[in-house]
Design a protein around this motif. Sequence first.
Motif, short mmCIF file in Angstrom:
data_model
loop_
_atom_site.label_atom_id
_atom_site.label_comp_id
_atom_site.label_asym_id
_atom_site.label_seq_id
_atom_site.Cartn_x
_atom_site.Cartn_y
_atom_site.Cartn_z
N ALA A 152 0.83 -1.20 0.00
CA ALA A 152 0.00 0.00 0.00
C ALA A 152 0.87 1.26 0.00
N ASP A 153 2.13 1.13 0.45
CA ASP A 153 3.05 2.27 0.44
C ASP A 153 3.66 2.49 -0.94
N PRO A 194 -8.51 -9.31 -3.33
CA PRO A 194 -9.49 -8.22 -3.41
C PRO A 194 -10.89 -8.64 -2.97
N ASN A 195 -11.31 -9.85 -3.31
CA ASN A 195 -12.63 -10.32 -2.89
C ASN A 195 -12.69 -10.56 -1.38
N ILE A 196 -11.62 -11.11 -0.82
CA ILE A 196 -11.56 -11.35 0.63
C ILE A 196 -11.60 -10.03 1.37
N LEU A 197 -10.81 -9.08 0.92
CA LEU A 197 -10.78 -7.76 1.56
C LEU A 197 -12.12 -7.05 1.43
N ALA A 198 -12.73 -7.15 0.26
CA ALA A 198 -14.01 -6.48 0.05
C ALA A 198 -15.05 -6.97 1.05
N ARG A 199 -15.08 -8.25 1.30
CA ARG A 199 -16.02 -8.80 2.28
C ARG A 199 -15.65 -8.37 3.69
N ILE A 238 -15.43 -0.59 -10.10
CA ILE A 238 -14.39 -1.42 -9.49
C ILE A 238 -13.22 -0.56 -9.01
N VAL A 239 -12.83 0.42 -9.83
CA VAL A 239 -11.74 1.33 -9.45
C VAL A 239 -12.10 2.07 -8.16
N ALA A 240 -13.33 2.54 -8.03
CA ALA A 240 -13.76 3.24 -6.82
C ALA A 240 -13.67 2.32 -5.59
N ALA A 241 -14.08 1.07 -5.76
CA ALA A 241 -13.97 0.10 -4.65
C ALA A 241 -12.52 -0.15 -4.29
N PHE A 242 -11.66 -0.25 -5.30
CA PHE A 242 -10.24 -0.48 -5.03
C PHE A 242 -9.60 0.70 -4.29
N GLU A 243 -10.03 1.92 -4.59
CA GLU A 243 -9.52 3.09 -3.87
C GLU A 243 -9.90 3.01 -2.39
N PHE A 244 -11.13 2.60 -2.13
CA PHE A 244 -11.58 2.43 -0.74
C PHE A 244 -10.73 1.38 -0.03
N LEU A 245 -10.49 0.25 -0.69
CA LEU A 245 -9.72 -0.83 -0.07
C LEU A 245 -8.26 -0.42 0.14
N HIS A 246 -7.72 0.38 -0.75
CA HIS A 246 -6.35 0.89 -0.57
C HIS A 246 -6.27 1.70 0.74
N GLN A 247 -7.26 2.56 0.97
CA GLN A 247 -7.29 3.33 2.22
C GLN A 247 -7.39 2.42 3.43
N GLU A 248 -8.18 1.35 3.31
CA GLU A 248 -8.32 0.40 4.43
C GLU A 248 -6.99 -0.28 4.75
N LEU A 249 -6.20 -0.58 3.72
CA LEU A 249 -4.91 -1.23 3.94
C LEU A 249 -3.91 -0.29 4.61
#
Length: 408
Positions: free
Chosen positions: A173-174, A320-325, A365-376
């Motif tokens: 993530a860095d 990505p699917n595991i993190l999304a859940r 999908i890109v919007a969801a990935f941006e959210f997950l990046h912040q979570e990481l």
Amino acid sequence: MQHTPSSTDAPVIALIAGEDSGDQLGAELIEALRTRYPGARFVGIGGRRMLAQGFESWYDIRELSVMGFAEVVKHLPRLLGLRKALLGKLLSLRPAVVVGIDAPDFNLGVERKLKAAGLRTVHYVSPSVWAWREKRAEKIGRSADRVLCLFPMEPPIYAKHGIDARFVGHPLADRFPMVSDRAAARETLGLPHDAPVLAVLPGSRPSEIERVGAIFIAAARRVAEAMPAVRIVVPSANERVHAQLQALLANFPGTPPILTDGQAHDVMLAADAVLLASGTATLEAMLAKRPMVVGYRVSPTSYRIAVALRMLKTDVYSLPNILARACGLGKRLLVPEFMQDECTPDNLSRATLELLGDSERRGAIVAAFEFLHQELRGGLEGRAADHAADAIADLIAVPDLPTASAGH
């Protein structure tokens, strides 16, 4: 038996890395620890990146790069011999702390013996306790005084078992910006700015290419036949993988794919979509904010053992699917994934063409990935390696730790 640490000003710190990704983590960790302990000596098992940081590697890191049940069994006598020799060296040297970096099949056994002998132990990168038997967390606690977790959902699982686990953030993530520059990546690779680009990553190990390489390249052929304007780029992890991929790409229809030496991150950033094998690369594609289709096959023996023992505790496989859940994005698959017998050229190509043809879906999908990046990032300031170094330094500073019994 009480542990007598080496000087806290210039400690001996042992690290055991088992593959290339561990070597990267180890190198960043050594750099961060050296700012805290300028006179420290770093020893154990590592690769070229760790060696560049002044690490003393007692064995070749490639000796630990073994995957899957069947593969480990084949190499077991050699691995047991290496483990015995390594334990002897570490018990004689008695470093201030021993950090096992990933490679749980090898490292957890080593850590457990050392912890029982009174040495401080850390396991860096929690095994996937959310995907496999959660009770495995207890076993990890018998091996490690502290577990350093890359995913925010992991420490609560360990807490249920009374185990000290800390979320330190994910190093990947860095390495990726929140908004990536597709145009710059295409410029770097000499790709046109107006053509659809598909990145294809069948794996980074020769064994993975042997297992799924032909399937992925056959899928890419079908995409190229259905979408003649598409440019296909295939990064190779090393010389041997490059030769394997070159053979598979012979006689490719239409515009020949570009085969690169490395540059996997640039290739992902340049792409409109990514077709790739399950593993850490899926996390990299997510952080690059690139929609993807995932496939994978393990050896039939390893798969049968996992199914027979009911070891899998999740019905999704890609990170990505595991993190999304885990992060509350619902149960709908964010990423199409095709595992084992479902990993076929037909399935992979169909899903890839659907993705390339639906810009609205790619945007979501890109919007969801941006959210997950912040979570990481987990709200943490600074690099993951610095948080990991802090957690290790805290452990070194503890005057005494209770000694675990070997049978606990």
